[in-house]
Design an enzyme around this catalytic site. Structure first.
Site, PDB file in Angstrom:
ATOM      1  CE1 TYR A  18      -3.968  -2.161  -0.106  1.00 50.10           C
ATOM      2  CE2 TYR A  18      -3.353  -3.348   1.999  1.00 50.10           C
ATOM      3  CZ  TYR A  18      -3.812  -3.434   1.285  1.00 50.10           C
ATOM      4  OH  TYR A  18      -4.976  -3.756   1.305  1.00 50.10           O
ATOM      5  CG  HIS A  23      -7.404   5.184   0.865  1.00 51.14           C
ATOM      6  ND1 HIS A  23      -7.912   6.491   1.040  1.00 51.14           N
ATOM      7  CD2 HIS A  23      -7.987   4.531   1.457  1.00 51.14           C
ATOM      8  CE1 HIS A  23      -9.022   5.947   1.587  1.00 51.14           C
ATOM      9  NE2 HIS A  23      -8.775   4.597   1.474  1.00 51.14           N
ATOM     10  CG  PHE A  69      -5.412  -2.448   7.160  1.00 52.07           C
ATOM     11  CD1 PHE A  69      -5.215  -2.509   6.240  1.00 52.07           C
ATOM     12  CD2 PHE A  69      -4.846  -3.606   7.842  1.00 52.07           C
ATOM     13  CE1 PHE A  69      -4.250  -3.180   5.361  1.00 52.07           C
ATOM     14  CE2 PHE A  69      -4.237  -4.666   7.615  1.00 52.07           C
ATOM     15  CZ  PHE A  69      -3.866  -4.255   6.418  1.00 52.07           C
ATOM     16  CG  ASN A  71     -12.013  -1.034   8.370  1.00 50.66           C
ATOM     17  OD1 ASN A  71     -10.589  -1.345   7.885  1.00 50.66           O
ATOM     18  ND2 ASN A  71     -12.460  -1.980   7.840  1.00 50.66           N
ATOM     19  CG  ASP A  96      -6.714   9.350   0.633  1.00 49.06           C
ATOM     20  OD1 ASP A  96      -7.209   9.044   1.922  1.00 49.06           O
ATOM     21  OD2 ASP A  96      -7.701   8.609  -0.622  1.00 49.06           O
ATOM     22  CG  ASN A 117     -14.315   3.678   4.838  1.00 47.05           C
ATOM     23  OD1 ASN A 117     -15.484   4.056   4.902  1.00 47.05           O
ATOM     24  ND2 ASN A 117     -14.429   1.992   3.386  1.00 47.05           N
TER      25      ASN A 117
END
Length: 192
Positions: A18, A23, A69, A71, A96, A117
């Site tokens: 990632y 993101h 993560f 969320n 973002d 999220n």
């Protein structure tokens, strides 16, 4: 006493795959800020993230990258805020933003979460939307169905450059935020 920012949260997802995705621009900014401020992140299990403490003229500022993560970002934010008695209006969340063109920056207090999220979870766990947001534009893929793939992919070289420029500009504005000079910071950050 006027508020100043005591905690800067960069949103992203942990893990190599990632790292370079849209993101993760919150992580990009915090990594660059830590480098400029000569701060080192430490993995702090009780705060669910990587944390660095920086002494600034206005007082200590905590930098945190949640490792839960996106969320579940609020876990880290709430844990650190409760432990150090940091109020929501002393928190700046860097994330973002699909609804802003690539390379543009918006700074605001409170508001909705725009379906983000990370923001949704922070809002839920702090029990208020009234924290500051530094929104780094990544542009929109044009179709709602494409959003998830878009944010979890790497930007084009041109977009990456625009985002990096906005990260660097944001970092120049952060001392104004730390000092509580919010209007001046907003003018600077929103200017072309």
């Amino acid at each position: 006493m006027s508020n100043f920012i005591k905690m800067i949260v960069g949103l992203g997802n942990p893990g190599k795959e990632y790292e370079a995705t849209r993101h993760n621009v919150g992580f990009w900014l915090l990594d660059e800020l830590a480098w400029q401020w000569k701060a080192t992140f430490k993995d702090e299990k009780k705060f669910f993230g990587e944390v660095a403490r920086v002494s600034r003229p206005e007082g200590d500022v905590w930098l945190i990258k949640p490792m839960t993560f996106m969320n579940r970002s609020g876990l880290a934010v709430a844990a650190l805020a409760q432990f150090y008695k940091i109020r929501p209006e002393e928190i700046l969340v860097v994330h973002d933003e699909l609804d802003i063109e690539c390379g543009r920056i918006k700074f605001k207090l409170g508001g909705g979460n725009g379906g983000h999220n990370g923001l949704k979870d922070i809002q839920a766990r702090l029990g208020t939307p009234n924290f500051y947001r530094l929104r780094l534009g990544i542009g929109h893929p044009g179709d709602k169905a494409l959003v998830s793939a878009y944010v979890l992919n790497k930007p084009s070289a041109e977009h990456r450059r625009l985002i990096e420029d906005s990260v660097n500009k944001s970092i120049k504005g952060i001392p104004l935020l730390n000092a509580g000079e919010f209007e001046e910071a907003q003018r600077f950050l929103h200017s072309r």
